[in-house]
Design a protein around this motif. Structure first.
Motif, PDB file in Angstrom:
ATOM      1  N   GLU A   1       2.203   1.960  -3.409  1.00 13.13           N
ATOM      2  CA  GLU A   1       1.171   2.529  -4.278  1.00 13.13           C
ATOM      3  C   GLU A   1       0.949   3.995  -3.942  1.00 13.13           C
ATOM      4  O   GLU A   1       0.886   4.852  -4.821  1.00 13.13           O
ATOM      5  CB  GLU A   1      -0.147   1.754  -4.130  1.00 13.13           C
ATOM      6  CG  GLU A   1      -1.276   2.381  -4.942  1.00 13.13           C
ATOM      7  CD  GLU A   1      -2.570   1.592  -4.830  1.00 13.13           C
ATOM      8  OE1 GLU A   1      -2.511   0.353  -4.648  1.00 13.13           O
ATOM      9  OE2 GLU A   1      -3.643   2.221  -4.929  1.00 13.13           O
ATOM     10  N   GLN A   2       0.868   4.265  -2.658  1.00 15.39           N
ATOM     11  CA  GLN A   2       0.614   5.641  -2.223  1.00 15.39           C
ATOM     12  C   GLN A   2       1.732   6.585  -2.647  1.00 15.39           C
ATOM     13  O   GLN A   2       1.497   7.748  -2.977  1.00 15.39           O
ATOM     14  CB  GLN A   2       0.480   5.665  -0.705  1.00 15.39           C
ATOM     15  CG  GLN A   2      -0.022   6.994  -0.160  1.00 15.39           C
ATOM     16  CD  GLN A   2       0.544   7.264   1.214  1.00 15.39           C
ATOM     17  OE1 GLN A   2       0.916   6.343   1.927  1.00 15.39           O
ATOM     18  NE2 GLN A   2       0.616   8.519   1.590  1.00 15.39           N
ATOM     19  N   GLN A   3       2.959   6.062  -2.649  1.00 11.46           N
ATOM     20  CA  GLN A   3       4.113   6.875  -3.030  1.00 11.46           C
ATOM     21  C   GLN A   3       4.284   6.962  -4.544  1.00 11.46           C
ATOM     22  O   GLN A   3       5.186   7.634  -5.025  1.00 11.46           O
ATOM     23  CB  GLN A   3       5.390   6.287  -2.420  1.00 11.46           C
ATOM     24  CG  GLN A   3       5.414   6.336  -0.918  1.00 11.46           C
ATOM     25  CD  GLN A   3       5.280   7.728  -0.361  1.00 11.46           C
ATOM     26  OE1 GLN A   3       6.039   8.621  -0.717  1.00 11.46           O
ATOM     27  NE2 GLN A   3       4.289   7.950   0.484  1.00 11.46           N
TER      28      GLN A   3
ATOM     29  N   PRO B   1      -1.390   2.546  -9.388  1.00  9.08           N
ATOM     30  CA  PRO B   1      -2.470   2.196  -8.466  1.00  9.08           C
ATOM     31  C   PRO B   1      -3.170   0.910  -8.879  1.00  9.08           C
ATOM     32  O   PRO B   1      -3.434   0.685 -10.057  1.00  9.08           O
ATOM     33  CB  PRO B   1      -3.426   3.386  -8.542  1.00  9.08           C
ATOM     34  CG  PRO B   1      -3.012   4.167  -9.727  1.00  9.08           C
ATOM     35  CD  PRO B   1      -1.581   3.863  -9.987  1.00  9.08           C
TER      36      PRO B   1
ATOM     37  N   ARG C   1       0.835  -1.217   0.000  1.00  6.41           N
ATOM     38  CA  ARG C   1       0.000   0.000   0.000  1.00  6.41           C
ATOM     39  C   ARG C   1       0.863   1.258   0.000  1.00  6.41           C
ATOM     40  O   ARG C   1       0.557   2.241  -0.673  1.00  6.41           O
ATOM     41  CB  ARG C   1      -0.937  -0.004   1.213  1.00  6.41           C
ATOM     42  CG  ARG C   1      -2.182  -0.863   0.994  1.00  6.41           C
ATOM     43  CD  ARG C   1      -3.197  -0.657   2.105  1.00  6.41           C
ATOM     44  NE  ARG C   1      -2.835  -1.382   3.318  1.00  6.41           N
ATOM     45  CZ  ARG C   1      -3.463  -2.468   3.748  1.00  6.41           C
ATOM     46  NH1 ARG C   1      -4.493  -2.958   3.077  1.00  6.41           N
ATOM     47  NH2 ARG C   1      -3.088  -3.069   4.850  1.00  6.41           N
ATOM     48  N   TYR C   2       1.943   1.190   0.753  1.00  6.58           N
ATOM     49  CA  TYR C   2       2.851   2.334   0.814  1.00  6.58           C
ATOM     50  C   TYR C   2       3.461   2.618  -0.556  1.00  6.58           C
ATOM     51  O   TYR C   2       3.520   3.770  -0.992  1.00  6.58           O
ATOM     52  CB  TYR C   2       3.951   2.066   1.831  1.00  6.58           C
ATOM     53  CG  TYR C   2       4.978   3.151   1.920  1.00  6.58           C
ATOM     54  CD1 TYR C   2       4.659   4.385   2.472  1.00  6.58           C
ATOM     55  CD2 TYR C   2       6.263   2.954   1.441  1.00  6.58           C
ATOM     56  CE1 TYR C   2       5.611   5.390   2.557  1.00  6.58           C
ATOM     57  CE2 TYR C   2       7.216   3.955   1.525  1.00  6.58           C
ATOM     58  CZ  TYR C   2       6.885   5.160   2.077  1.00  6.58           C
ATOM     59  OH  TYR C   2       7.822   6.149   2.145  1.00  6.58           O
TER      60      TYR C   2
END
Lengths: 129, 129
Positions: free
Chosen positions: B21-23, B28, B18-19
């Motif tokens: 993807e968020q970065q 996504p 998830r990290y």
DNA sequence: TTTAAACGTTACAGCAGCGGTAAGGTCAAA
DNA sequence: TTTGACCTTACCGCTGCTGTAACGTTTAAA
């Protein structure tokens, strides 16, 4: 002496010195009438101690603990040696890890032509292990 | 597949995926009707690529750039090799630094009796350089 | 005398690369 | 139906500082 001079004498930045104080790594500095921090040779000694411990790779926490031990008249060299040996193990572990990285990197870099072509052993390694 | 399975297949934690993807390190993930992230083999490939790059010590940023390059059909191996060589230099520098720490530590640890006495060559080193 | 630089102070944000935890929604099996 | 194992977002914490803002003080020159 003021913080700037303490910084010059120790090679630490003013920010770092304040940070160490804030974190409780060193005892809080005395203040002059205007609120400026004041340092004497004893404080410089603490700062240099921490700096040298950090340069040997000790964590700030470990450095602080070593400083405490150093200032304890009832200390034993055994307690220090134990900490140092533990730290040495970590260092050795990290070196070994980086050596492995280095070998793999040198391998693939050596195989890579580094030209205008698309094919690249480095990317191959990352894509397929 | 859901994120837990993707984690199992890649060896990364769900948090890490998830990290990433968020970065923006990886594109996504698609979502199922309930909002769950969905992964296919292509996504797994990206994750594994990043994981391997990280294992070679590349920063997350560098890893992302390498992934971009890898996915660019018009890439050149020169661009990759340049990054890898730069990274190798950093690794070598770090190894050298840690080797120095190691040598000093082994020296002082070797000299330290590690007994109940107060005298300690390790503390001497930290106190006087 | 004023003013500008070079000091000093606190407080808060940010960096890498996640892990932990909370507070909630969803789904499958018993 | 309930339990447990998933899933989501959001935020704090860690290490060891560095940068910036917004402000006060001291010193030297103009």
């Amino acid at each position: 002496m003021n913080i700037a001079e303490a910084a010059k004498h120790t090679g630490l930045s003013r920010k770092t010195i304040r940070y160490y104080e804030q974190q409780g790594v060193i005892p809080p500095a005395k203040r002059s009438a205007n609120g400026y921090r004041l340092y004497d040779t004893a404080q410089l000694g603490c700062l240099l101690f921490i700096k040298r411990a950090r340069e040997l790779g000790f964590s700030l926490n470990d450095s602080q603990e070593l400083l405490s031990i150093s200032q304890d008249p009832g200390r034993t060299s055994a307690s220090v040696k134990k900490k140092a040996e533990l730290h040495l193990q970590k260092i050795n572990h990290q070196i070994a890890q980086m050596q492995k990285m280095k070998e793999v990197l040198e391998d693939v870099v050596g195989e890579c032509m580094g030209d205008e072509q698309t094919h690249c052993p480095i990317l191959d390694k990352l894509n397929k292990g």
